[in-house]
Structure formats: C-alpha cells, structure tokens
Design an enzyme around this catalytic site. Structure first.
Site, PDB file in Angstrom:
ATOM      1  N   GLU A 283       0.832  -1.193   0.000  1.00 19.55           N
ATOM      2  CA  GLU A 283       0.000   0.000   0.000  1.00 19.55           C
ATOM      3  C   GLU A 283       0.870   1.248   0.000  1.00 19.55           C
ATOM      4  OE1 GLU A 283      -3.771  -1.638   2.662  1.00 19.55           O
ATOM      5  OE2 GLU A 283      -2.077  -0.673   3.664  1.00 19.55           O
ATOM      6  N   CYS A 284       0.644   2.135  -0.962  1.00 22.30           N
ATOM      7  CA  CYS A 284       1.243   3.461  -1.014  1.00 22.30           C
ATOM      8  C   CYS A 284       2.776   3.402  -0.969  1.00 22.30           C
ATOM      9  CB  CYS A 284       0.683   4.330   0.112  1.00 22.30           C
ATOM     10  SG  CYS A 284       0.941   6.100  -0.152  1.00 22.30           S
ATOM     11  N   GLY A 285       3.395   3.563   0.209  1.00 23.95           N
ATOM     12  CA  GLY A 285       4.844   3.451   0.287  1.00 23.95           C
ATOM     13  C   GLY A 285       5.324   2.095  -0.184  1.00 23.95           C
TER      14      GLY A 285
END
Length: 436
Positions: free
Chosen positions: A322-324
């Site tokens: 997720e994301c990072g």
C-alpha cells in the site's frame, strides 16, 4: 456494554487535539486502564496515543468500516478498559459533507464531546465558536478545554464568554508544547525523539489546570453500547502460516486492527527493508505506507530484501503493498536522481509532488487478493508522490469511482499474486473478500 468514553474534537485542524488527547490519556493511565481511538483514517496520531497508554490505538472510520464496523471495533477494543478517549479528525463537522465526520461518529456511538479550542489571537469570540459548534447540529458537546492561553486574564475572557458548556480548564501557551509537522502530517513517534518529553510536559500542564474529575464524569455519562453481532475468526489454528510485515522508519503506516486480524490466521513476523531483512517461507508479505522517500539510499541498497520479494512474488506468495509499499515495488523512485527499487512493476514514481489525501472507492475490474471482479472496495489515499510513467504491460485490477489512483483513475496493479495500490485498506470492511 458500559464503556465510559469521550471524543476530543475542535473547530479545525492544528488546534492541539493530538497532543492534548495523548497527554490526557497519559494522565488517566496513571489510575485506570485507558484505550485510545482515532476518528478517521490517520496513521500518525494513533502512534502518540500508543506512546501515552502503552497499548495500540484503534481507528474508527465510518467510510472505511461502516457503522456496524465502527461499533464492533469500539466494543471489541473497549472491553476490559475503564475509559476510552477518541481523538476526532479535523473540525467537528468535517468529512464528506457532514457525513463521516467526528460529529457523525459521536451520534453513531452516542459519545459525549469535549472541545479543544485554540485561543491564540482570540478571547471572547471563543463563546461564539463554542455556541456555534454546539447549536449547528445540536452536538453532544459537554465541555471545552482552552489551548494556548497566554495569561489568567486571557483565560477569564475566554471562560466568561462560554455559556451552557462546562469550561474544564486550559493549557497554557508554551512554544515547546507543539509537535513539528512535515508533508504527511506530524512527525511520527519513530522519528521524533522529543515526543516523550513533550507528552510529559503537556501531561503536567493538564494536571495543573484541567479538571480531570469532570472529564471522567462526562465519560461516565456516555450511553451504554448495544452489543452487535461479532465476527468469527479462525482462532485455534495450529501451525499457522507466516505473515511477514515490513516495519521500520520507511514503512510503518498500519491500522492496528489490520494486524490483529492477520494474527487470527497467521503467525505475524516483522522485517525491515532498511536493515535488508527477510523472513523465511512467508504465506503473505504486507508492505504498508510510510516515508520511503526519506530513505532512498538504504532502500536501493536493500539487495537481500529485494531479491527475496522478487523470488516470493514469482513463487506466487501473496503480497499486498500500500502506497509506500507500492513505491518500493516500483521500478524506480525519482528524487534528485533515480533510485532503483524492487522493480516488480514498470512504474516510475516521482518522490515529491502535490499532496493527495482523501477517501477512495474502487470498482474491482479483475480478481485480486482483496476482491473479485464486480465488487467495490473503499480505501484512503495519503501521499505526495506521483507515478510519472507506467509501462504498457502493467495490469490494473481496480478503477476509481472516487480518488486518483495510480494512473488515469486506475489503481491496484497486479502481477502473480501481488497487489500494489495507492489506496490503503481497512480489513474490517474487506474481510469477506480477502483471499489471505
């Protein structure tokens, strides 16, 4: 179920809610068992609650979890605790319109509200602010604490202006009481070494000039919570498979409840890409968000972790990023120069661009480990990075109804059994869809 509790809210962000909520938790923790909660999808503020109480803080988000999901989590995590302190998000009525706001959370959970109002550069007008917040929707406001009070005279002006709501005290102005911010909000407790000292200082200020007994009285006035149907877990499994979760200064944005849900099926073990670590024979790898852009040199050099993730992906191990985590699994992150990453996806990401923050709603357009085609997922975006190129072979499994996604309103890139997205997900709402 009887569970004394309050919500700490305000008229706006940057009012001091986080440090005051956390310091109040610390004060109360000296004589009772305290559970912290955070309204909304925030990852950073709960870390301060956990520092204050020594137990994980729990998110309560109406968009991500739904009304029943919020009630279940409040009940589940309130059991065995003497009091719950719920920190609100932004201003009292902020959300998607008034829906999904701190006010709505108060109504759904029947929880009284204590306002924290920043009195810097204002005095008697405070009375109008408090009255307006209470009267706008007949909110359950039972008390107010003034923040950044400059003198006894300043406090009396503020206090005398407030009618019909108990004034519970004040926090004096002290420039050392604030927590510094950066592009995604407050510094995390992992990176801000003065967090404990500030927490202690504000705790002392609360003990000196805030009526703790009245706060407990307000918390005890909260209505009883009605039991709701609880979920069933796969408890009692023997020889649980391993879920490997990335956790260090680069990757630490996780909902505590997500990790608890994984613990019901897996033996959870943590690894650090920054320390070039790996976990043997995982059934699931989970790489959350955080600040990879602050650790690009170390991440580029994490050769053992990179090889391990690639090998596990090719074996078909389930991987959620997720994301990072998406940034780390991309081909490169570009800051002052290009830094090579895991390269599971032919995506180039610019480390710092405009802030993207808000809820997402996604149609699943092809099966992935979070859902099947035709289903709808809700999530949350929170990043300043941006994809600047995407290879032709990159496959997307989701399309955004709400939110930006990775590329052209699409999110959820997939390869093998790996799913990577800019959206963060709360597993309480996807629990029926999870294939892991």
């Amino acid at each position: 179920m009887r569970f004394p509790r309050i919500i700490i809210s305000s008229d706006r962000s940057n009012s001091g809610k986080t440090i005051i909520s956390s310091a109040l938790m610390r004060v109360l923790s000296r004589k009772m068992k305290v559970r912290g909660f955070k309204a909304g999808p925030d990852f950073i503020d709960p870390k301060y609650h956990t520092l204050a109480t020594g137990v994980p803080s729990i998110n309560l988000d109406l968009w991500l979890m739904g009304i029943n999901g919020v009630k279940k989590s409040l009940l589940r995590y309130g059991k065995g605790y003497d009091i719950g302190i719920i920190e609100g998000v932004m201003g009292l009525y902020d959300g998607i319109d008034v829906n999904y706001s701190t006010y709505e959370l108060s109504e759904v959970t029947k929880t009284p509200i204590i306002l924290v109002v920043n009195c810097n550069n204002v005095s008697s007008t405070i009375g109008a602010i408090v009255k307006g917040l209470k009267d706008y929707r007949n909110a359950r406001i039972s008390g107010v604490i003034f923040n950044q009070i400059g003198s006894e005279t300043h406090y009396n002006y503020c206090k005398n202006s407030v009618k019909e709501v108990q004034v519970l005290g004040y926090i004096k102005y002290d420039r050392n009481f604030s927590i510094p911010s950066r592009h995604l909000g407050l510094f995390t407790t992992e990176d801000f070494k003065e967090a404990e000292n500030i927490l202690q200082s504000v705790s002392r200020a609360i003990e000196e000039s805030v009526d703790i007994d009245k706060i407990i009285e307000i918390a005890n006035s909260a209505e009883e919570l009605q039991e709701v149907n609880e979920i069933t877990y796969d408890k009692g499994l023997n020889n649980k498979e391993i879920a490997a979760i990335a956790f260090d200064s680069a990757f630490n944005f996780y909902y505590s409840e997500n990790i608890d849900l994984l613990r019901n099926k897996y033996q959870v073990e943590f690894f650090s890409p920054l320390l070039n670590e790996k976990i043997n024979n995982p059934a699931l790898i989970y790489i959350g968000g955080g600040y990879p852009e602050l650790h690009l040199n170390d991440l580029e050099k994490s050769n053992t972790t990179i090889r391990w993730i690639k090998e596990e992906a090719e074996k078909g191990t389930k991987i959620l990023a997720e994301c990072g985590g998406l940034m780390y699994l991309s081909k490169e992150i570009i800051a002052e120069k290009s830094y090579k990453m895991v390269d599971l996806f032919d995506i180039s990401i610019k480390a710092k661009d405009k802030l993207t923050i808000g809820y997402t709603e996604l149609d699943v357009i092809s099966d992935n480990i979070l859902g099947k085609k035709g289903e709808v997922l809700r999530g949350h975006e929170f990043h300043v990075s941006r994809a600047i190129s995407v290879g032709n072979d990159v496959k997307f499994s989701m399309k955004n109804r709400i939110g930006k996604g990775i590329w052209e309103n699409k999110d959820g890139v997939t390869v093998y059994n790996t799913l990577a997205s800019y959206s963060h997900f709360h597993f309480s709402s996807t629990r029926g869809l999870l294939s892991f």
